[in-house]
Motif scaffolding. Structure first.
Motif, PDB file in Angstrom:
ATOM      1  N   SER A   1      -1.678  10.666   0.950  1.00  0.00           N
ATOM      2  CA  SER A   1      -2.775  10.659  -0.037  1.00  0.00           C
ATOM      3  C   SER A   1      -2.363  11.399  -1.302  1.00  0.00           C
ATOM      4  N   ALA A   2      -1.498  12.394  -1.158  1.00  0.00           N
ATOM      5  CA  ALA A   2      -1.035  13.152  -2.333  1.00  0.00           C
ATOM      6  C   ALA A   2       0.238  13.897  -1.960  1.00  0.00           C
TER       7      ALA A   2
ATOM      8  N   GLY B   1       1.000   4.366  -0.042  1.00  0.00           N
ATOM      9  CA  GLY B   1       0.855   5.508   0.867  1.00  0.00           C
ATOM     10  C   GLY B   1       1.259   5.207   2.292  1.00  0.00           C
TER      11      GLY B   1
ATOM     12  N   GLY C   1       3.219   5.161  -6.849  1.00  0.00           N
ATOM     13  CA  GLY C   1       2.113   4.618  -6.051  1.00  0.00           C
ATOM     14  C   GLY C   1       1.210   5.691  -5.461  1.00  0.00           C
ATOM     15  N   ILE C   2       1.605   6.962  -5.582  1.00  0.00           N
ATOM     16  CA  ILE C   2       0.829   8.047  -4.970  1.00  0.00           C
ATOM     17  C   ILE C   2      -0.043   8.699  -6.052  1.00  0.00           C
ATOM     18  N   SER C   3      -1.254   9.159  -5.660  1.00  0.00           N
ATOM     19  CA  SER C   3      -2.249   9.631  -6.636  1.00  0.00           C
ATOM     20  C   SER C   3      -1.651  10.571  -7.694  1.00  0.00           C
ATOM     21  N   ASN C   4      -0.912  11.599  -7.266  1.00  0.00           N
ATOM     22  CA  ASN C   4      -0.375  12.547  -8.249  1.00  0.00           C
ATOM     23  C   ASN C   4       1.131  12.342  -8.493  1.00  0.00           C
TER      24      ASN C   4
ATOM     25  N   ARG D   1       2.786  10.577 -10.715  1.00  0.00           N
ATOM     26  CA  ARG D   1       3.240  10.666 -12.118  1.00  0.00           C
ATOM     27  C   ARG D   1       3.445  12.126 -12.525  1.00  0.00           C
ATOM     28  N   GLN D   2       2.541  12.988 -12.060  1.00  0.00           N
ATOM     29  CA  GLN D   2       2.689  14.428 -12.365  1.00  0.00           C
ATOM     30  C   GLN D   2       3.987  14.961 -11.754  1.00  0.00           C
TER      31      GLN D   2
ATOM     32  N   ARG E   1      -1.800   8.250   6.278  1.00  0.00           N
ATOM     33  CA  ARG E   1      -1.213   7.669   5.053  1.00  0.00           C
ATOM     34  C   ARG E   1      -1.024   8.786   4.035  1.00  0.00           C
TER      35      ARG E   1
ATOM     36  N   GLN F   1       0.910  -1.164   0.000  1.00  0.00           N
ATOM     37  CA  GLN F   1       0.000   0.000   0.000  1.00  0.00           C
ATOM     38  C   GLN F   1       0.941   1.204   0.000  1.00  0.00           C
TER      39      GLN F   1
END
Ligand code: NAD
Ligand code: LMR
Length: 339
Positions: free
Chosen positions: A299-300, A140, A268-271, A273-274, A297, A138
């Motif tokens: 989240s971003a 995060g 693995g984190i929402s943003n 790739r950005q 955890r 996981q």
């Protein structure tokens, strides 16, 4: 209420960190694990009149220590001696981290995993790859603790400002400067990138700016040298480790927290790739940046700090990335090559 497990609890960092955690009102159970002495350290701490229960687990009971833990902090492994780099610790600490994380995957797969053991630039990739191999990752939840670099940056920035201003009074407050400076990148030498947010401070530092940067990047060496073979930073690290863990605990208790830097697995984190794009290196999988937490955890990532870097800071980021790529690869290969 939260069960926190410290793995490596009898060591130079583990003992004072466990003491600080014993004082935290959000901790209901403090589980101390080490391959030596943990029951003794736990017995000692258990006499302190705060409300958490402290339990010590011996070498053969990591399962007991980890079961039910929501947060696992890991200061286990060998420290540096003079003349060594953090990477020299890889030979011993890589196997230690892989073993501990395997147990976490088995007995506390949902816990937030806070990794202090060096070399952080490689031990975090080892943890991520091992959990991935077990089908338990996981992203995060896995955080490399880089907070000591921030503590140092806050201390040294004030020292240098007071020095150049020849300030006779305490014009700057070390405990209130956190908004003005942060540290991103990794946790070793040139991968450590101090970012002074207030340009006026950089101007004020003049020729001391380069010295300030050097002290933050190589502060660990100062302590290793002064301890003369007896190890590396333990007390300042315990404070830094506590500061980070406390933020996680506050987030678990739904308190608002300011984004805090940590070394994370970007894809693995929402943003994430950005952020890789922003760092102009899509092969870079790990970097320390301020993160937003939800329930303790990641989240971003809050990468706003990257929008205002000076030319010098951009150059430092570039240098950091080149070194990080090798350390990350070494950590990944340790797991992938041995599975
Ligand atoms: P230490 O030798 O005093 O303590 C390490 C403890 O880990 C010992 O008690 C040892 O018995 C225990 N240990 C070893 N193998 C273990 C295992 N498999 N399971 C559980 N416990 C185990 O060292 P220290 O000064 O506390 O430093 C610990 C680590 O933290 C080192 O790798 C050091 O380089 C690192 N460190 C990181 C930072 C950072 O900023 N991230 C700062 C300082 C130190
Ligand atoms: C530090 O920065 O003090 C730690 O990483 C320990 C070390 O080896 O320098």
């Amino acid at each position: 209420m939260v069960k926190v497990c410290v793995v490596g609890a009898s060591g130079g960092i583990g003992q004072p960190l466990s003491l600080l955690l014993k004082l935290n009102p959000y901790v209901s159970e403090l589980a101390l694990y080490d391959v030596r002495l943990a029951p003794g350290v736990a017995q000692d701490l258990s006499h302190i009149n705060t409300n958490s229960n402290v339990t010590g687990y011996s070498k053969d009971d990591i399962e007991g220590a980890l079961k039910g833990s929501q947060v696992v902090v890991i200061p286990a492994g060998v420290p540096r001696k003079p003349g060594m780099s953090r990477d020299d610790l890889f030979k011993i600490n890589a196997g230690i981290i892989k073993g501990i994380v395997t147990s976490i995957g088995e007995y506390a797969p949902n816990s937030r995993i806070l990794i202090i053991s060096n070399p952080v630039n490689s031990t975090v990739p080892i943890a991520v790859e091992q959990l991935k191999a077990m089908g338990k990752l996981q992203p995060g939840n896995v955080m490399g603790v880089t907070t000591l670099d921030i503590v140092r940056a806050e201390t040294f920035l004030v020292d240098y400002l007071a020095n150049v201003k020849k300030s006779p009074t305490r014009q700057y407050d070390k405990t209130a400067i956190s908004k003005e400076v942060t540290v991103i990148g990794g946790h070793s030498g040139k991968t450590i990138v101090p970012v002074v947010r207030n340009e006026l401070y950089i101007d004020s530092l003049q020729d001391q700016y380069a010295e300030f940067i050097h002290r933050v990047q190589f502060g660990g060496d100062e302590v290793v040298k002064a301890k003369d073979g007896a190890g590396s930073a333990t007390l300042s690290m315990a404070l830094a480790g506590y500061r980070f863990t406390e933020t996680i605990l506050r987030s678990i208790h739904r308190e608002a927290t300011t984004p805090i830097p940590t070394f994370v697995y970007l894809p693995g984190i929402s943003n994430g790739r950005q952020i890789q794009k922003k760092l102009r290196n899509e092969a870079l999988e790990y970097f320390s940046l301020p993160v937003r937490l939800v329930d303790g955890r990641v989240s971003a990532i809050d990468a706003s700090v990257l929008d205002h870097l000076s030319a010098k800071e951009q150059e430092m980021v570039h240098t950091a990335i080149q070194e990080l790529l090798g350390s990350i690869d070494k950590g990944k290969k340790f797991v992938i090559g041995s599975s």
